[in-house]
Design a protein around this motif. Structure first.
Motif, PDB file in Angstrom:
ATOM      1  N   LEU A  36       0.832  -1.201   0.000  1.00 38.29           N
ATOM      2  CA  LEU A  36       0.000   0.000   0.000  1.00 38.29           C
ATOM      3  C   LEU A  36       0.867   1.252   0.000  1.00 38.29           C
ATOM      4  CD1 LEU A  36      -2.565  -1.091   2.759  1.00 38.29           C
ATOM      5  CD2 LEU A  36      -2.602  -1.603   0.304  1.00 38.29           C
ATOM      6  N   ASN A  37       0.511   2.192  -0.856  1.00 31.57           N
ATOM      7  CA  ASN A  37       1.216   3.473  -0.922  1.00 31.57           C
ATOM      8  C   ASN A  37       0.196   4.591  -1.045  1.00 31.57           C
ATOM      9  OD1 ASN A  37       4.171   2.751  -1.089  1.00 31.57           O
ATOM     10  ND2 ASN A  37       3.354   1.489  -2.742  1.00 31.57           N
ATOM     11  N   VAL A 104      -1.006 -13.493   5.157  1.00 32.49           N
ATOM     12  CA  VAL A 104      -1.290 -12.357   4.287  1.00 32.49           C
ATOM     13  C   VAL A 104      -0.422 -11.206   4.801  1.00 32.49           C
ATOM     14  CG1 VAL A 104      -3.038 -10.694   3.544  1.00 32.49           C
ATOM     15  CG2 VAL A 104      -3.660 -13.109   3.825  1.00 32.49           C
ATOM     16  N   VAL A 105       0.403 -10.653   3.929  1.00 33.99           N
ATOM     17  CA  VAL A 105       1.304  -9.560   4.294  1.00 33.99           C
ATOM     18  C   VAL A 105       0.755  -8.267   3.701  1.00 33.99           C
ATOM     19  CG1 VAL A 105       3.656  -8.646   4.113  1.00 33.99           C
ATOM     20  CG2 VAL A 105       3.294 -11.121   4.305  1.00 33.99           C
ATOM     21  N   VAL A 106       0.523  -7.278   4.559  1.00 28.50           N
ATOM     22  CA  VAL A 106       0.091  -5.959   4.098  1.00 28.50           C
ATOM     23  C   VAL A 106       1.174  -4.970   4.529  1.00 28.50           C
ATOM     24  CG1 VAL A 106      -1.650  -4.145   4.236  1.00 28.50           C
ATOM     25  CG2 VAL A 106      -2.355  -6.547   4.281  1.00 28.50           C
ATOM     26  N   ILE A 107       1.740  -4.245   3.564  1.00 23.80           N
ATOM     27  CA  ILE A 107       2.851  -3.334   3.839  1.00 23.80           C
ATOM     28  C   ILE A 107       2.432  -1.911   3.505  1.00 23.80           C
ATOM     29  CG2 ILE A 107       5.275  -2.799   3.396  1.00 23.80           C
ATOM     30  CD1 ILE A 107       5.493  -5.671   2.192  1.00 23.80           C
ATOM     31  N   GLU A 108       2.363  -1.059   4.528  1.00 25.30           N
ATOM     32  CA  GLU A 108       2.098   0.360   4.298  1.00 25.30           C
ATOM     33  C   GLU A 108       3.418   1.055   3.982  1.00 25.30           C
ATOM     34  OE1 GLU A 108      -0.514   2.449   6.965  1.00 25.30           O
ATOM     35  OE2 GLU A 108      -1.408   0.576   7.676  1.00 25.30           O
ATOM     36  N   TRP A 109       3.373   2.004   3.062  1.00 24.58           N
ATOM     37  CA  TRP A 109       4.541   2.750   2.597  1.00 24.58           C
ATOM     38  C   TRP A 109       5.546   1.820   1.910  1.00 24.58           C
ATOM     39  CZ3 TRP A 109       3.747   7.847   2.843  1.00 24.58           C
ATOM     40  CH2 TRP A 109       2.873   8.335   3.822  1.00 24.58           C
ATOM     41  N   ALA A 110       5.035   0.820   1.194  1.00 29.82           N
ATOM     42  CA  ALA A 110       5.879  -0.221   0.595  1.00 29.82           C
ATOM     43  C   ALA A 110       6.925   0.323  -0.376  1.00 29.82           C
ATOM     44  CB  ALA A 110       4.996  -1.248  -0.112  1.00 29.82           C
TER      45      ALA A 110
END
Length: 153
Positions: A36-37, A104-110
């Protein structure tokens, strides 16, 4: 030749962003990577809350800004990362390990750690288009993620 696909979805409020994320969860698979960006307040954490809710996670989901990674147990584990503070320096954090832990991997500022992201993943850019309106630009990388987008949209 690589053809990059892109999908755009407009949500008019937090509830729609949350519900969209729940739809993604319905197509979940182990080692799913969602990157997520978007600027602060654009809906990244709301989206993550929707995925967590659909995974059956009851805990309150907050952005893991200071801890970097938070783990939650649900139908599949949820690994929620906020890598903003890393400034691209990931040595010793162990982020890559999570890509293969079956959750499930959710990455903020990926985008700040793009050099270590797996080739196959789903990138979602959140664009503020009004007080509550958001345009989500989805860019799947790999066949499994293209199929994910087709199933959800």
């Amino acid at each position: 030749m690589v053809i990059e696909m892109e999908y755009k979805i407009t949500t008019r409020n937090e509830k729609e962003t949350f519900e969209l994320a729940q739809n993604f969860e319905s197509e979940k698979f182990p080692n799913m990577i969602i990157c997520l960006n978007g600027e602060l307040g654009s809906g990244k954490t709301i989206f993550t809350k929707g995925i967590a809710s659909a995974l059956g996670i009851d805990e309150t989901i907050t952005s893991p800004t200071f801890t970097i990674i938070k783990e939650y147990e649900g139908e599949l584990p949820l690994y929620h990362m906020d890598v903003y503070r890393l400034d691209g320096v990931t040595d010793g954090v162990g982020i890559e390990e999570y890509f293969h832990k079956g959750g499930v991997v959710v990455i903020e500022w990926a985008k700040t750690i793009k050099d270590i992201l797996p080739k196959e993943r789903l990138d979602i850019k959140f664009v503020v288009a009004g007080e509550n309106k958001r345009v989500l630009v989805l860019e799947p990388h790999g066949k499994q993620y293209e199929e994910l987008c087709e199933a959800v949209i």
